[in-house]
Design a protein around this motif. Structure first.
Motif, PDB file in Angstrom:
ATOM      1  N   ASN A  38       0.948  -1.147  -0.241  1.00 16.41           N
ATOM      2  CA  ASN A  38       0.080  -0.105  -0.130  1.00 16.41           C
ATOM      3  C   ASN A  38       0.864   1.175  -0.017  1.00 16.41           C
ATOM      4  N   THR A  77      -7.002  -6.384  -8.120  1.00 11.14           N
ATOM      5  CA  THR A  77      -7.794  -5.751  -6.891  1.00 11.14           C
ATOM      6  C   THR A  77      -7.270  -4.780  -6.058  1.00 11.14           C
ATOM      7  N   GLN A  81      -8.254  -0.869  -5.732  1.00  5.82           N
ATOM      8  CA  GLN A  81      -8.384  -0.551  -4.258  1.00  5.82           C
ATOM      9  C   GLN A  81      -7.597   0.849  -3.943  1.00  5.82           C
ATOM     10  N   ASN A  84      -9.299   4.009  -5.716  1.00  8.66           N
ATOM     11  CA  ASN A  84     -10.215   4.304  -4.686  1.00  8.66           C
ATOM     12  C   ASN A  84      -9.812   5.134  -3.595  1.00  8.66           C
ATOM     13  N   LYS A  85      -8.873   4.579  -3.147  1.00  7.75           N
ATOM     14  CA  LYS A  85      -8.125   5.298  -2.094  1.00  7.75           C
ATOM     15  C   LYS A  85      -7.532   6.238  -2.204  1.00  7.75           C
TER      16      LYS A  85
END
Length: 145
Positions: A38, A77, A81, A84-85
């Protein structure tokens, strides 16, 4: 690296023509025990403008598109994500595409470690240095590892 296009053995000149379909790309290899995925993805959205279609700074064309090429569905995926974050951090919509992985073509030697080899180049001074300053400020804790 170049990827995402429809020609074999692209070079800088052909990619810059916008006719190959390739994008300039980097392959990121990291140890998730040292830096989590991340954080790497957050850096991706910090290091360029994902809201400008086919453009990065003064560079325009599909070769400068904001794109991600997942190796598998799990990465796809994760990339979805991450988009979107990141979206709430930008006023404009993120236009980063998630594209099917394709063959990677090695860029010419003069593109390897471009900033490290040419830190006083005008592009490095005007475009890259402000991005690096932001990364150094926002991700200082990760830069000490």
């Amino acid at each position: 690296m170049y990827t995402g296009g429809h020609t074999d053995n692209p070079d800088y000149e052909s990619v810059c023509s916008g006719t190959t379909g390739h994008a300039e790309a980097v392959v990121v290899t990291f140890d998730p025990m040292v830096v989590p995925a991340n954080v790497i993805l957050d850096l991706f959205f910090t290091g360029h403008d994902p809201t400008t279609l086919n453009r990065q700074g003064y560079d325009v064309g599909t070769q400068y598109r904001s794109a991600m090429f997942p190796a598998d569905e799990q990465q796809r995926t994760l990339f979805e994500q991450a988009i979107n974050k990141a979206q709430p951090l930008f006023e404009d919509p993120i236009v980063t595409t998630i594209e099917e992985p394709q063959k990677l073509w090695e860029a010419e030697d003069f593109h390897q470690d471009f900033y490290g080899n040419q830190p006083f180049n005008g592009y490095c001074q005007v475009i890259i240095n402000p991005k690096l300053a932001k990364v150094r400020k926002d991700y200082a804790v990760w830069l000490t590892h």
